[in-house]
Design a protein around this motif. Sequence first.
Motif, PDB file in Angstrom:
ATOM      1  N   GLU A 174      -4.901  -1.138  -7.606  1.00  0.00           N
ATOM      2  CA  GLU A 174      -6.225  -0.614  -7.250  1.00  0.00           C
ATOM      3  C   GLU A 174      -6.046   0.774  -6.647  1.00  0.00           C
ATOM      4  O   GLU A 174      -5.382   0.936  -5.623  1.00  0.00           O
ATOM      5  CB  GLU A 174      -6.907  -1.538  -6.237  1.00  0.00           C
ATOM      6  CG  GLU A 174      -7.490  -2.807  -6.835  1.00  0.00           C
ATOM      7  CD  GLU A 174      -8.844  -2.568  -7.510  1.00  0.00           C
ATOM      8  OE1 GLU A 174      -9.320  -1.412  -7.498  1.00  0.00           O
ATOM      9  OE2 GLU A 174      -9.408  -3.532  -8.044  1.00  0.00           O
ATOM     10  N   TYR A 175      -6.651   1.785  -7.296  1.00  0.00           N
ATOM     11  CA  TYR A 175      -6.521   3.170  -6.840  1.00  0.00           C
ATOM     12  C   TYR A 175      -7.822   3.648  -6.209  1.00  0.00           C
ATOM     13  O   TYR A 175      -8.912   3.357  -6.707  1.00  0.00           O
ATOM     14  CB  TYR A 175      -6.171   4.093  -8.007  1.00  0.00           C
ATOM     15  CG  TYR A 175      -4.843   3.800  -8.655  1.00  0.00           C
ATOM     16  CD1 TYR A 175      -3.663   4.300  -8.118  1.00  0.00           C
ATOM     17  CD2 TYR A 175      -4.766   3.018  -9.818  1.00  0.00           C
ATOM     18  CE1 TYR A 175      -2.437   4.027  -8.713  1.00  0.00           C
ATOM     19  CE2 TYR A 175      -3.549   2.752 -10.414  1.00  0.00           C
ATOM     20  CZ  TYR A 175      -2.387   3.252  -9.866  1.00  0.00           C
ATOM     21  OH  TYR A 175      -1.186   2.986 -10.456  1.00  0.00           O
ATOM     22  N   GLU A 176      -7.679   4.415  -5.136  1.00  0.00           N
ATOM     23  CA  GLU A 176      -8.819   5.053  -4.491  1.00  0.00           C
ATOM     24  C   GLU A 176      -8.468   6.497  -4.155  1.00  0.00           C
ATOM     25  O   GLU A 176      -7.290   6.850  -4.007  1.00  0.00           O
ATOM     26  CB  GLU A 176      -9.215   4.312  -3.203  1.00  0.00           C
ATOM     27  CG  GLU A 176      -9.777   2.923  -3.444  1.00  0.00           C
ATOM     28  CD  GLU A 176     -10.237   2.264  -2.153  1.00  0.00           C
ATOM     29  OE1 GLU A 176     -10.000   2.851  -1.076  1.00  0.00           O
ATOM     30  OE2 GLU A 176     -10.826   1.179  -2.218  1.00  0.00           O
ATOM     31  N   LYS A 177      -9.507   7.324  -4.053  1.00  0.00           N
ATOM     32  CA  LYS A 177      -9.366   8.719  -3.637  1.00  0.00           C
ATOM     33  C   LYS A 177      -8.448   9.521  -4.558  1.00  0.00           C
ATOM     34  O   LYS A 177      -7.731  10.421  -4.131  1.00  0.00           O
ATOM     35  CB  LYS A 177      -8.874   8.793  -2.180  1.00  0.00           C
ATOM     36  CG  LYS A 177      -9.817   8.096  -1.200  1.00  0.00           C
ATOM     37  CD  LYS A 177      -9.212   7.880   0.168  1.00  0.00           C
ATOM     38  CE  LYS A 177      -8.963   9.187   0.886  1.00  0.00           C
ATOM     39  NZ  LYS A 177      -8.483   8.980   2.279  1.00  0.00           N
ATOM     40  N   ASN A 215     -11.346  14.166  -3.699  1.00  0.00           N
ATOM     41  CA  ASN A 215     -10.964  12.754  -3.870  1.00  0.00           C
ATOM     42  C   ASN A 215     -12.135  12.002  -4.478  1.00  0.00           C
ATOM     43  O   ASN A 215     -12.789  11.191  -3.816  1.00  0.00           O
ATOM     44  CB  ASN A 215     -10.560  12.145  -2.531  1.00  0.00           C
ATOM     45  CG  ASN A 215      -9.376  12.855  -1.905  1.00  0.00           C
ATOM     46  OD1 ASN A 215      -9.526  13.693  -1.028  1.00  0.00           O
ATOM     47  ND2 ASN A 215      -8.184  12.535  -2.382  1.00  0.00           N
ATOM     48  N   HIS A 275      -8.509   1.151 -11.618  1.00  0.00           N
ATOM     49  CA  HIS A 275      -7.434   0.174 -11.542  1.00  0.00           C
ATOM     50  C   HIS A 275      -6.599   0.228 -12.819  1.00  0.00           C
ATOM     51  O   HIS A 275      -7.009   0.794 -13.837  1.00  0.00           O
ATOM     52  CB  HIS A 275      -7.990  -1.240 -11.336  1.00  0.00           C
ATOM     53  CG  HIS A 275      -8.808  -1.740 -12.501  1.00  0.00           C
ATOM     54  ND1 HIS A 275     -10.174  -1.584 -12.550  1.00  0.00           N
ATOM     55  CD2 HIS A 275      -8.463  -2.366 -13.646  1.00  0.00           C
ATOM     56  CE1 HIS A 275     -10.628  -2.102 -13.683  1.00  0.00           C
ATOM     57  NE2 HIS A 275      -9.605  -2.583 -14.367  1.00  0.00           N
ATOM     58  N   GLU A 330     -11.572   6.877  -8.861  1.00  0.00           N
ATOM     59  CA  GLU A 330     -10.992   5.598  -8.472  1.00  0.00           C
ATOM     60  C   GLU A 330     -10.827   4.753  -9.724  1.00  0.00           C
ATOM     61  O   GLU A 330     -11.234   5.141 -10.814  1.00  0.00           O
ATOM     62  CB  GLU A 330     -11.893   4.877  -7.469  1.00  0.00           C
ATOM     63  CG  GLU A 330     -13.278   4.579  -7.992  1.00  0.00           C
ATOM     64  CD  GLU A 330     -14.165   3.928  -6.959  1.00  0.00           C
ATOM     65  OE1 GLU A 330     -15.164   3.298  -7.356  1.00  0.00           O
ATOM     66  OE2 GLU A 330     -13.875   4.054  -5.746  1.00  0.00           O
ATOM     67  N   GLU A 335      -4.122  10.404  -1.984  1.00  0.00           N
ATOM     68  CA  GLU A 335      -4.502   9.367  -2.942  1.00  0.00           C
ATOM     69  C   GLU A 335      -3.880   8.043  -2.498  1.00  0.00           C
ATOM     70  O   GLU A 335      -2.792   8.027  -1.921  1.00  0.00           O
ATOM     71  CB  GLU A 335      -4.028   9.744  -4.346  1.00  0.00           C
ATOM     72  CG  GLU A 335      -4.643  11.027  -4.871  1.00  0.00           C
ATOM     73  CD  GLU A 335      -4.133  11.389  -6.249  1.00  0.00           C
ATOM     74  OE1 GLU A 335      -4.956  11.660  -7.126  1.00  0.00           O
ATOM     75  OE2 GLU A 335      -2.902  11.394  -6.446  1.00  0.00           O
ATOM     76  N   GLU A 336      -4.563   6.932  -2.782  1.00  0.00           N
ATOM     77  CA  GLU A 336      -4.126   5.639  -2.270  1.00  0.00           C
ATOM     78  C   GLU A 336      -4.034   4.604  -3.389  1.00  0.00           C
ATOM     79  O   GLU A 336      -4.797   4.652  -4.354  1.00  0.00           O
ATOM     80  CB  GLU A 336      -5.110   5.125  -1.211  1.00  0.00           C
ATOM     81  CG  GLU A 336      -5.296   6.051  -0.021  1.00  0.00           C
ATOM     82  CD  GLU A 336      -6.356   5.545   0.936  1.00  0.00           C
ATOM     83  OE1 GLU A 336      -6.929   4.460   0.669  1.00  0.00           O
ATOM     84  OE2 GLU A 336      -6.628   6.227   1.949  1.00  0.00           O
ATOM     85  N   SER A 361     -14.889   8.660 -12.448  1.00  0.00           N
ATOM     86  CA  SER A 361     -15.018   9.783 -11.531  1.00  0.00           C
ATOM     87  C   SER A 361     -16.468  10.232 -11.495  1.00  0.00           C
ATOM     88  O   SER A 361     -17.147  10.266 -12.521  1.00  0.00           O
ATOM     89  CB  SER A 361     -14.132  10.945 -11.977  1.00  0.00           C
ATOM     90  OG  SER A 361     -14.446  11.326 -13.295  1.00  0.00           O
ATOM     91  N   ARG A 375       0.855  -1.184   0.000  1.00  0.00           N
ATOM     92  CA  ARG A 375       0.000   0.000   0.000  1.00  0.00           C
ATOM     93  C   ARG A 375       0.888   1.229   0.000  1.00  0.00           C
ATOM     94  O   ARG A 375       1.899   1.276   0.709  1.00  0.00           O
ATOM     95  CB  ARG A 375      -0.908   0.028   1.234  1.00  0.00           C
ATOM     96  CG  ARG A 375      -1.813   1.265   1.319  1.00  0.00           C
ATOM     97  CD  ARG A 375      -2.625   1.273   2.606  1.00  0.00           C
ATOM     98  NE  ARG A 375      -3.577   2.388   2.632  1.00  0.00           N
ATOM     99  CZ  ARG A 375      -3.309   3.591   3.155  1.00  0.00           C
ATOM    100  NH1 ARG A 375      -2.107   3.828   3.681  1.00  0.00           N
ATOM    101  NH2 ARG A 375      -4.226   4.546   3.137  1.00  0.00           N
TER     102      ARG A 375
END
Length: 683
Positions: free
Chosen positions: A503-506, A525, A530, A528, A476-477, A561, A433
């Motif tokens: 896997e992307y979030e925010k 944010n 991938h 999201e 961002e994560e 988005s 992560r």
Amino acid sequence: MKSAGKKYLVAGALCLCCTLTKGEVNAASETGNEFLDMDLSQLMNITITSVSKKEQRLADAAAAVFVISQEDIRRSGVTSIPDALAMAPGLQVAKISASKWSVSSRGFAGHTSNKLLVLIDGRSVYSPSFSGTWWDMQNTLLEDIDRIEVIRGPGGTLWGANAVNGIINIITKKSSETHGGLVRVGAGDQERYQGGVRYGAKLNGSTDGRIYLTYNDRDNNTLANGGGDANDSWQSFQGGFRLDGTPRANSEWTLQGDMYRNRADQILYPYWIATSPYLTAKDSEADMTGANILGRYRRELSGGDAITVQAYYDYNDQEEHDYYQQTFKTVDLDIQYETSFGAYNSFTIGGGYRRVDGEYENSYQVEVSDTDTGDDIYSTFVQDEIKLIDDKLWLTLGTKWEHNDFTGSELQPSGRLLWKPVANHSFWASVARAVRTPSIVERKGSILAASYPLPPPYNSITGTTYIRGNKEFDSEEVVAYETGYRWQANTKLSFDIAAFYNEYEKLYQLEPVTSSTGLDFTFVNGAEGHSYGLELAADWKPTSWLSLVLTYSYLDMELSSVNSLTGQNVSESTLAIAKSSPKHQASVRTSIDFAEKWQTNLWLRYTDEIVGRDSADVLSGEIPLDGYFLFDANLIWKATDHLEIMLVGQNLLNNSQLEYISELITPATEIERSVYLKLTYNF
């Protein structure tokens, strides 16, 4: 037909060079070329430090790693660090102008690409203003670079926030490896003038040192629309020193520093003004000055333990005349301890503190609500390499805790597994992560995106659209899954393959907000998605006089988005980021010693089609860019043991090539063909 003709031309050139008979070629040992004389088993044993923050063999790294050596840089004929990075798979390197590049790893390309951490000898050159790297400020003497370690994938467990999709660590040579003098001069059409001077010596029984100066002067390129002068010439000057000492057999220290001053011409576009015609272009300049100093001490203790302490100070000032000015001062302290628990645990722990102070001078184009801003970052990490089966299976677990003034505490764990069932075969897998913390502009800034007249009865007022910062904007994560395989087939052939799923979030998204002067947008944010892909590197040295390196990258990104209030799609700008990186990239490099003291190097690259963002319509404008080939070639004559003469041609297939469209400040620019002559004298 034109594209097909280029393919046949390049293929024919490669075939012609590769069909030279052994009788026509002298062995590498006769020319003193250590690179071609080295077999691949030696290359796979190169020591790297960026994956585990301590020395390990390249073959034992449980990560997607590619090493660009000093010999790779020399033979390629490149004149800048970002151009050298194009040799690595998984990186997209596109030249925007004479002084600007887009460099990204596994997607999210842009002039302000913000998910790739860049280090020079362990000093971060990641800008807090926009969370990326100003490549026009990184101009160390290329001959002093020992290697560039390129890690694709997250590295937050050891290196902290912003090492989301990759890490680039540029490592310079120790002073003991640069004794004597070096003088390099060159001239050409685009590379108008280039020069470099370095001198190194042993200062006493335990200390070595060197000093250097380097200068480059690059000519203007061509505007993509209309073919006019892009007014983007660039002059860069940098000097520095390095001292290395070994006061005892079990300890060593380094003290090094640099100073630079760069100047670039540029056309500001779009350049918004408060009166008619509102949208204009303006000839302008940019000035960058800076300095840094770094000290590091390492001592090996009893039982194989070791402690490393590092500190640096970095100052840089960037003035984009008529647009903005920013100054940053960074102090960084870091300590690391390595130890073992028995025969099966190799343990590393460390901590650090960083203070960043920034000053801004606002303009009509860019504003920062807090013109004097700062950020304190505290961190600690721990990593344990566990030997599960002797010489066959290792598990590495670790995590990093980091606290910053913007988003508070961040945790970035990872796990890596390395399996070597038999000699010369390595399988690895990892899950990690990582986060990308907000930049100062995303939290406190305002960027003018449009200026326009309002209808009656408001026609005495100029309407504006700003992209405004948001103090609630969060990190961002990404959670990244990777696997890879390395095979040393024999001393002449090796393969390295890596696959990933992210896997992307925010992710950042622009959402509309009302204001007193019109419609604005703000960072949220709100996105999201991938990505997944494959990267391949193959190295083949069939004879002592011939070497070929093939790289290939595949990338697929799917991002979505939505408006956090309405649930509706609100902008294509974030989605355009998914289209700004090519699905396919390929590269073939060939090095040939075809006669005594003569070498030639050929480099063919292909970049698939992408979508650029219209800088005058960053909220919705998209511009398709066709795929393209780039072909570089050079001829090297080692006239004497001390003098080398190189004739270089870059972008030989095209008079000029549009590689990327900047989403910020400058108009679309085609990079012109370049030919230059360079002389390097060692003494």
